[in-house]
Design an enzyme around this catalytic site. Structure first.
Site, PDB file in Angstrom:
ATOM      1  N   ASN A 197      -2.247   4.158  -3.713  1.00  0.00           N
ATOM      2  CA  ASN A 197      -3.112   5.080  -2.995  1.00  0.00           C
ATOM      3  C   ASN A 197      -2.498   6.475  -2.816  1.00  0.00           C
ATOM      4  O   ASN A 197      -3.220   7.456  -2.659  1.00  0.00           O
ATOM      5  CB  ASN A 197      -3.442   4.487  -1.615  1.00  0.00           C
ATOM      6  CG  ASN A 197      -4.031   5.503  -0.665  1.00  0.00           C
ATOM      7  OD1 ASN A 197      -5.183   5.936  -0.830  1.00  0.00           O
ATOM      8  ND2 ASN A 197      -3.259   5.916   0.336  1.00  0.00           N
ATOM      9  N   LYS A 208      -5.960  12.326 -12.107  1.00  0.00           N
ATOM     10  CA  LYS A 208      -6.896  11.222 -11.877  1.00  0.00           C
ATOM     11  C   LYS A 208      -7.574  10.782 -13.177  1.00  0.00           C
ATOM     12  O   LYS A 208      -7.875   9.594 -13.351  1.00  0.00           O
ATOM     13  CB  LYS A 208      -7.933  11.620 -10.820  1.00  0.00           C
ATOM     14  CG  LYS A 208      -7.313  11.890  -9.441  1.00  0.00           C
ATOM     15  CD  LYS A 208      -6.496  10.716  -8.934  1.00  0.00           C
ATOM     16  CE  LYS A 208      -5.941  10.938  -7.542  1.00  0.00           C
ATOM     17  NZ  LYS A 208      -5.169   9.776  -7.043  1.00  0.00           N
ATOM     18  N   ILE A 219       0.849  -1.200   0.000  1.00  0.00           N
ATOM     19  CA  ILE A 219       0.000   0.000   0.000  1.00  0.00           C
ATOM     20  C   ILE A 219       0.874   1.235   0.000  1.00  0.00           C
ATOM     21  O   ILE A 219       1.692   1.442   0.906  1.00  0.00           O
ATOM     22  CB  ILE A 219      -0.920   0.021   1.242  1.00  0.00           C
ATOM     23  CG1 ILE A 219      -1.749  -1.259   1.323  1.00  0.00           C
ATOM     24  CG2 ILE A 219      -1.824   1.255   1.213  1.00  0.00           C
ATOM     25  CD1 ILE A 219      -2.384  -1.491   2.686  1.00  0.00           C
ATOM     26  N   VAL A 248     -13.225  12.747   1.069  1.00  0.00           N
ATOM     27  CA  VAL A 248     -13.000  11.851   2.200  1.00  0.00           C
ATOM     28  C   VAL A 248     -12.390  12.635   3.359  1.00  0.00           C
ATOM     29  O   VAL A 248     -11.548  13.519   3.156  1.00  0.00           O
ATOM     30  CB  VAL A 248     -12.047  10.695   1.809  1.00  0.00           C
ATOM     31  CG1 VAL A 248     -11.939   9.684   2.955  1.00  0.00           C
ATOM     32  CG2 VAL A 248     -12.531  10.003   0.539  1.00  0.00           C
ATOM     33  N   ASP A 304       9.592   7.808  -1.641  1.00  0.00           N
ATOM     34  CA  ASP A 304       8.832   8.837  -2.346  1.00  0.00           C
ATOM     35  C   ASP A 304       8.524   8.271  -3.727  1.00  0.00           C
ATOM     36  O   ASP A 304       9.407   8.169  -4.582  1.00  0.00           O
ATOM     37  CB  ASP A 304       9.671  10.116  -2.463  1.00  0.00           C
ATOM     38  CG  ASP A 304       8.926  11.248  -3.167  1.00  0.00           C
ATOM     39  OD1 ASP A 304       7.865  10.983  -3.770  1.00  0.00           O
ATOM     40  OD2 ASP A 304       9.411  12.394  -3.120  1.00  0.00           O
ATOM     41  N   TYR A 349      -5.184  18.386 -10.407  1.00  0.00           N
ATOM     42  CA  TYR A 349      -5.483  17.148  -9.671  1.00  0.00           C
ATOM     43  C   TYR A 349      -6.430  16.280 -10.503  1.00  0.00           C
ATOM     44  O   TYR A 349      -6.217  15.074 -10.645  1.00  0.00           O
ATOM     45  CB  TYR A 349      -6.110  17.480  -8.319  1.00  0.00           C
ATOM     46  CG  TYR A 349      -6.575  16.271  -7.538  1.00  0.00           C
ATOM     47  CD1 TYR A 349      -5.660  15.451  -6.895  1.00  0.00           C
ATOM     48  CD2 TYR A 349      -7.928  15.950  -7.440  1.00  0.00           C
ATOM     49  CE1 TYR A 349      -6.072  14.328  -6.182  1.00  0.00           C
ATOM     50  CE2 TYR A 349      -8.358  14.843  -6.723  1.00  0.00           C
ATOM     51  CZ  TYR A 349      -7.421  14.039  -6.098  1.00  0.00           C
ATOM     52  OH  TYR A 349      -7.830  12.925  -5.398  1.00  0.00           O
TER      53      TYR A 349
END
Length: 266
Positions: free
Chosen positions: A89, A158, A10, A187, A62, A154
């Site tokens: 993620n 995505k 993750i 979120v 990183d 951003y």
């Protein structure tokens, strides 16, 4: 898929969605590899996972730096030979109009949110294909379907993640390797800690908690679908946007532009 003893990597695991995803997989007995830039935060997460009596590995990395990802992947493969589930993620946003953001601001979001995913996939996918097993979960956002004022760069990162995932899914057909994108709405995490968000309201009453998204990621790791939108009701809004863009896009654009203008006035 039975997640017990499955090797789960993750990124962005030091807090928020990544941390909660690690906890949810640990509850099911998975082997957890925690990847993020802040080693001290990763150590805190690792301590929390001890109560589940699972094997863990901390990797300070990183992911926007391909050399660091290569070093990290070699360490992981040397220790575990394979990654069953790769959860991309890690990601962040810088709020502001394109005219106000620097080129570095825009590049940095793409480097982490998009290229970081690419670097991880390129390092772990060959072994998945060789073993004819494994699943990639890319954590995107509903912003992968809506270009919005204030977070244009951003959204672009995505959009790129979703488009890449769709193309790769076709390429992986019949390989035994799966890929699924999880696209949540806003979120409640430290995602908004970047100084650029100081004048912007951080959460709405409809905001999700990290547990909800983490459970969607577990579902995605065992799904044949390309994209899981959280909550599922928002899929209707995405459908409307693509079907009636001339009607939906102006409404959303005006709403977010008003918010962006208000931050400049304050």
């Amino acid at each position: 898929m039975d997640f017990k003893n499955k090797v789960v990597l993750i990124t962005g695991a030091s807090s928020g969605i990544g941390k909660q995803t690690a906890i949810e997989f640990a509850k099911l007995g998975s082997i957890i590899i925690l990847v993020a830039r802040r080693k001290n935060k990763l150590e805190e997460v690792e301590k929390e996972l001890k109560k589940f009596n699972v094997t863990t590995l901390i990797c300070e990395c990183d992911i926007s730096k391909k050399e660091q990802v290569e070093i990290m992947s070699k360490e992981v493969i040397q220790k575990f030979n394979f990654v069953d589930i790769l959860v991309n993620n890690a990601g962040f946003a810088i709020y502001g109009s394109v005219s106000d953001l620097s080129i570095t601001d825009i590049e940095s979001q793409m480097e982490t949110n998009y290229f970081g995913m690419i670097y991880c996939i390129k390092n772990f996918l060959p072994l998945m294909i060789k073993k004819q097993s494994g699943h990639i979960v890319n954590v995107a956002s509903v912003a992968a379907s809506f270009g919005l004022p204030g977070i244009a760069s951003y959204c672009a990162s995505k959009f790129a993640m979703l488009g890449f995932s769709e193309g790769l899914k076709h390429e992986l057909s019949g390989s035994g390797v799966g890929i699924t994108v999880v696209s949540p709405i806003m979120v409640k995490t430290d995602f908004f800690e970047h100084p650029s968000f100081e004048k912007m309201p951080k959460y709405s009453s409809a905001s999700l908690n990290a547990i909800t998204v983490a459970k969607a990621i577990l579902k995605a790791a065992n799904s044949s679908r390309l994209e899981i939108i959280v909550p599922s009701v928002v899929r209707g809004a995405v459908w409307m946007k693509h079907t009636f863009p001339y009607f939906i896009s102006p409404i959303l654009g005006k709403s977010f532009q008003k918010q962006l203008d208000s931050t400049k006035d304050n």
